[in-house]
Enzyme design. Structure first.
Site, PDB file in Angstrom:
ATOM      1  N   ARG A   6       0.857  -1.185   0.000  1.00  0.00           N
ATOM      2  CA  ARG A   6       0.000   0.000   0.000  1.00  0.00           C
ATOM      3  C   ARG A   6       0.895   1.238   0.000  1.00  0.00           C
ATOM      4  O   ARG A   6       1.678   1.441   0.927  1.00  0.00           O
ATOM      5  CB  ARG A   6      -0.887  -0.033   1.255  1.00  0.00           C
ATOM      6  CG  ARG A   6      -1.754   1.167   1.440  1.00  0.00           C
ATOM      7  CD  ARG A   6      -2.716   0.988   2.617  1.00  0.00           C
ATOM      8  NE  ARG A   6      -3.446   2.213   2.806  1.00  0.00           N
ATOM      9  CZ  ARG A   6      -3.178   3.127   3.733  1.00  0.00           C
ATOM     10  NH1 ARG A   6      -2.206   2.946   4.610  1.00  0.00           N
ATOM     11  NH2 ARG A   6      -3.887   4.233   3.791  1.00  0.00           N
TER      12      ARG A   6
ATOM     13  N   HIS B 138      -2.477  11.047   0.756  1.00  0.00           N
ATOM     14  CA  HIS B 138      -1.956  10.785   2.094  1.00  0.00           C
ATOM     15  C   HIS B 138      -1.278  12.076   2.562  1.00  0.00           C
ATOM     16  O   HIS B 138      -0.076  12.130   2.757  1.00  0.00           O
ATOM     17  CB  HIS B 138      -0.999   9.585   2.068  1.00  0.00           C
ATOM     18  CG  HIS B 138      -0.718   8.975   3.421  1.00  0.00           C
ATOM     19  ND1 HIS B 138      -0.874   7.636   3.686  1.00  0.00           N
ATOM     20  CD2 HIS B 138      -0.294   9.528   4.578  1.00  0.00           C
ATOM     21  CE1 HIS B 138      -0.545   7.389   4.957  1.00  0.00           C
ATOM     22  NE2 HIS B 138      -0.182   8.531   5.510  1.00  0.00           N
TER      23      HIS B 138
ATOM     24  N   GLU C 245      -6.984   8.624   6.239  1.00  0.00           N
ATOM     25  CA  GLU C 245      -7.152   9.285   7.538  1.00  0.00           C
ATOM     26  C   GLU C 245      -7.590  10.741   7.420  1.00  0.00           C
ATOM     27  O   GLU C 245      -6.856  11.653   7.823  1.00  0.00           O
ATOM     28  CB  GLU C 245      -5.867   9.181   8.368  1.00  0.00           C
ATOM     29  CG  GLU C 245      -5.408   7.762   8.626  1.00  0.00           C
ATOM     30  CD  GLU C 245      -4.201   7.681   9.567  1.00  0.00           C
ATOM     31  OE1 GLU C 245      -3.674   8.734   9.956  1.00  0.00           O
ATOM     32  OE2 GLU C 245      -3.789   6.559   9.896  1.00  0.00           O
TER      33      GLU C 245
ATOM     34  N   ASN D 128      -7.442   1.985   9.881  1.00  0.00           N
ATOM     35  CA  ASN D 128      -6.131   2.131  10.517  1.00  0.00           C
ATOM     36  C   ASN D 128      -6.350   2.152  12.022  1.00  0.00           C
ATOM     37  O   ASN D 128      -7.168   2.935  12.521  1.00  0.00           O
ATOM     38  CB  ASN D 128      -5.451   3.437  10.098  1.00  0.00           C
ATOM     39  CG  ASN D 128      -5.034   3.424   8.636  1.00  0.00           C
ATOM     40  OD1 ASN D 128      -5.209   2.422   7.941  1.00  0.00           O
ATOM     41  ND2 ASN D 128      -4.477   4.530   8.172  1.00  0.00           N
TER      42      ASN D 128
ATOM     43  N   TYR E 291      -4.369   2.111  15.839  1.00  0.00           N
ATOM     44  CA  TYR E 291      -3.158   2.168  16.661  1.00  0.00           C
ATOM     45  C   TYR E 291      -3.459   2.060  18.151  1.00  0.00           C
ATOM     46  O   TYR E 291      -2.687   1.486  18.893  1.00  0.00           O
ATOM     47  CB  TYR E 291      -2.393   3.474  16.385  1.00  0.00           C
ATOM     48  CG  TYR E 291      -1.758   3.461  15.010  1.00  0.00           C
ATOM     49  CD1 TYR E 291      -0.488   2.941  14.813  1.00  0.00           C
ATOM     50  CD2 TYR E 291      -2.456   3.931  13.894  1.00  0.00           C
ATOM     51  CE1 TYR E 291       0.086   2.896  13.558  1.00  0.00           C
ATOM     52  CE2 TYR E 291      -1.887   3.882  12.626  1.00  0.00           C
ATOM     53  CZ  TYR E 291      -0.611   3.363  12.462  1.00  0.00           C
ATOM     54  OH  TYR E 291      -0.038   3.303  11.220  1.00  0.00           O
TER      55      TYR E 291
ATOM     56  N   GLU F 112      -3.576  -0.080   8.200  1.00  0.00           N
ATOM     57  CA  GLU F 112      -2.390   0.303   8.976  1.00  0.00           C
ATOM     58  C   GLU F 112      -2.535  -0.199  10.398  1.00  0.00           C
ATOM     59  O   GLU F 112      -3.613  -0.108  10.994  1.00  0.00           O
ATOM     60  CB  GLU F 112      -2.207   1.829   9.055  1.00  0.00           C
ATOM     61  CG  GLU F 112      -1.653   2.468   7.836  1.00  0.00           C
ATOM     62  CD  GLU F 112      -1.430   3.965   8.015  1.00  0.00           C
ATOM     63  OE1 GLU F 112      -1.137   4.416   9.142  1.00  0.00           O
ATOM     64  OE2 GLU F 112      -1.575   4.686   7.006  1.00  0.00           O
TER      65      GLU F 112
HETATM   66  O1  IFM Z   1       2.906   7.557   9.959  1.00  0.00           O
HETATM   67  C1  IFM Z   1       1.534   7.611  10.125  1.00  0.00           C
HETATM   68  C2  IFM Z   1       0.825   7.444   8.800  1.00  0.00           C
HETATM   69  O2  IFM Z   1       1.225   8.374   7.868  1.00  0.00           O
HETATM   70  C3  IFM Z   1      -0.663   7.587   8.993  1.00  0.00           C
HETATM   71  N1  IFM Z   1      -1.130   6.738  10.037  1.00  0.00           N
HETATM   72  C4  IFM Z   1      -0.438   6.735  11.292  1.00  0.00           C
HETATM   73  C5  IFM Z   1       1.046   6.546  11.051  1.00  0.00           C
HETATM   74  C6  IFM Z   1       1.802   6.539  12.407  1.00  0.00           C
HETATM   75  O3  IFM Z   1       1.593   7.730  13.080  1.00  0.00           O
END
Ligand code: IFM
Length: 481
Positions: free
Chosen positions: A91, A134, A179, A307, A309, A386
């Site tokens: 990706r 992006h 995002e 995505n 985290y 992600e």
């Molecule tokens: O590095 C970033 C990415 O560009 C977008 N999502 C989160 C990642 C980590 O912060």
């Protein structure tokens, strides 16, 4: 592999034998501005990140994306690396400022770079997964209003058209935005991402105009023949710090709206959330939404990229004395301007944290993937586009990077995806963030997310233990071994 802790080896072996759906995609992700470098070569002009990085104090250490990890010149070597790791998909994003510098005319050299990349990927048996935006808007477009201007959505559609014209014969998977939470609220209200504006009105306009850009571009791509068109959102579980406390419940509701629902609802239900419209009454948001916009925005998606985290533990009270809070709160405080005088805070839950100071809670990913299906009946197939973690890595004397914590993070989150699938979530792929250490936006090069280490002096790539484990996991999952 032998130097990996026994527990991680066992966990990797157990993951391989989970029942991954046929055709499940195992990949990794990057973004143009974070890896390419060649910031002003072959016709490329400033993106908002080139300009923002020049603002004193905007980026840690004054780091710029000018060279990044030099992927622009090392692309064949990087694709060979992907092949050696056994990636099924890659990706990446295309840079608008490289393809249409200043959004004036098409730069053939820019298009040629991506065309070579796609050919290289296909030649290596790796599925290209393309993202059109992006975060690297041409600076000239920002100077004409940026995402606060409705016209930018139309320009984005034209740019999408151009990219499809060059690559549509070989690229099947098209993501419009990555995002939008970050490229609207963090960029135009919080000022911590390029272009660094601090304006509630501009941020709300950016939210709607990026949605509109998605709708217009997705429509154009489909008309041109694209079969797989989607968008990637960074979603989070907003958890009230105290389930019995009205202020915490309301803070979580407001946060959930700004982080999740103002993207999910227009895209999947064709409307903005009522409570959000109420919260932003008086800021001119509803006047931005023209007849027909929501119909274009909510045209069916072929996939939704997620995505993930961390979750967010949300409170409506000032942080207790001595509570350092969840560091992502510096980002998340973006919510506060929209909610009157009451603050949203992020008290510590005592969970372990990554090098970004983000809480680690793998089960949150299972929860998120399953609850999306429950909350949105017409949800398209999901891809985790992600997931990953930053840590301070050290190279040993033997030239290895024993990133035990990142390896554990990946194993636990992949396990959580398997759990979500077992509970019925339609998840069809997982992309580890990131292939390479890279430019972590306003944090510069200090935060390393790669499964491949990059020496920023020599630009030499070294696969970390997390990359070796991920590679072994996906090879065996693919062959069912
Ligand atoms: O590095 C970033 C990415 O560009 C977008 N999502 C989160 C990642 C980590 O912060």
């Amino acid at each position: 592999m032998t130097s990996l802790p026994a527990k991680q080896l066992e966990q990797a072996a157990a993951l391989r034998s989970r029942p991954w759906p046929a055709g499940f995609l195992w990949g990794s992700a990057t973004a143009a501005a974070q890896i390419e470098g060649a910031g002003h070569e072959d016709g490329k002009e400033d993106s908002i990140w080139d300009a923002f990085a020049r603002v004193p104090g905007a980026v840690v250490n004054g780091d710029t994306p000018e060279v990044a990890v030099d992927h622009y010149h090392r692309m064949p070597e990087d694709v060979a690396l992907m092949k050696s790791l056994g990636l099924g998909s890659y990706r990446f994003s295309t840079s608008w400022a490289r393809i249409k510098p200043g959004d004036r005319t098409v730069n053939q050299a820019g298009l040629d770079f991506y065309s070579r990349l796609v050919d290289e990927l296909l030649g290596a048996g790796i599925l290209p997964w393309l993202t059109l935006y992006h975060w690297d808007l041409p600076q000239a477009v920002e100077e004409q209003g940026g995402w606060a201007s409705r016209d930018t959505a139309h320009r984005f559609r034209d740019y999408a058209d151009t990219v499809y014209g060059a690559l549509g014969d070989r690229v099947q998977h098209w993501t419009t935005f990555n995002e939008p939470f970050c490229s609207s609220l963090l960029s135009y209200a919080a000022g911590i991402h390029a272009p660094g504006r601090i304006s509630r009105e501009d941020a709300l306009a950016a939210v709607h105009h990026q949605h509109l850009g998605h709708g217009l571009a997705a429509g154009a791509l489909r008309e041109l023949g694209a079969g797989n068109v989607g968008i990637t959102l960074n979603l989070s579980n907003a958890i009230p710090a105290d389930l019995t406390d009205e202020a915490d419940l309301d803070a979580a509701r407001r946060f959930d709206a700004l982080q999740n629902r103002i993207y999910l609802e227009p895209l999947l239900l064709g409307r903005y959330p009522e409570d959000f419209l109420h919260d932003v009454a008086g800021l001119g948001f509803e006047q931005l939404v023209h007849d027909g916009d929501l119909a274009a925005i909510s045209a069916p998606l072929d996939f939704l990229g997620v995505n993930y985290y961390h979750d967010d533990n949300v409170s409506g009270h000032p942080l207790p004395e001595g509570d350092p809070g969840f560091a992502a709160a510096t980002d998340r405080e973006v919510a506060s301007p929209f909610v009157g005088s009451e603050h949203i805070t992020f008290p510590t839950r005592g969970l372990p944290r990554t090098g970004m100071d983000w809480e680690i809670n793998p089960d949150g990913l299972r929860h998120l993937l399953t609850r999306l299906g429950a909350e949105y009946p017409d949800l398209p197939p999901l891809y985790v586009t992600e997931n990953g973690a930053a840590y301070d890595d050290e190279i040993t004397a033997g030239g290895r990077i024993h990133d035990v914590e990142r390896t554990q993070f990946v194993l636990d989150h992949v396990g959580s995806v398997a759990d979500a699938i077992a509970e019925g979530a339609d998840v069809r792929g997982y992309f580890l963030w990131s292939l390479l250490d890279n430019y972590e936006w306003a944090w510069g090069y200090g935060k390393r997310f790669g499964m491949v280490h990059v020496d920023y002096e020599t630009l030499v790539r070294t696969v970390k233990d997390s990359g070796l484990v991920y590679s072994s996991l996906i090879r065996n999952a693919l062959t069912g071994a």
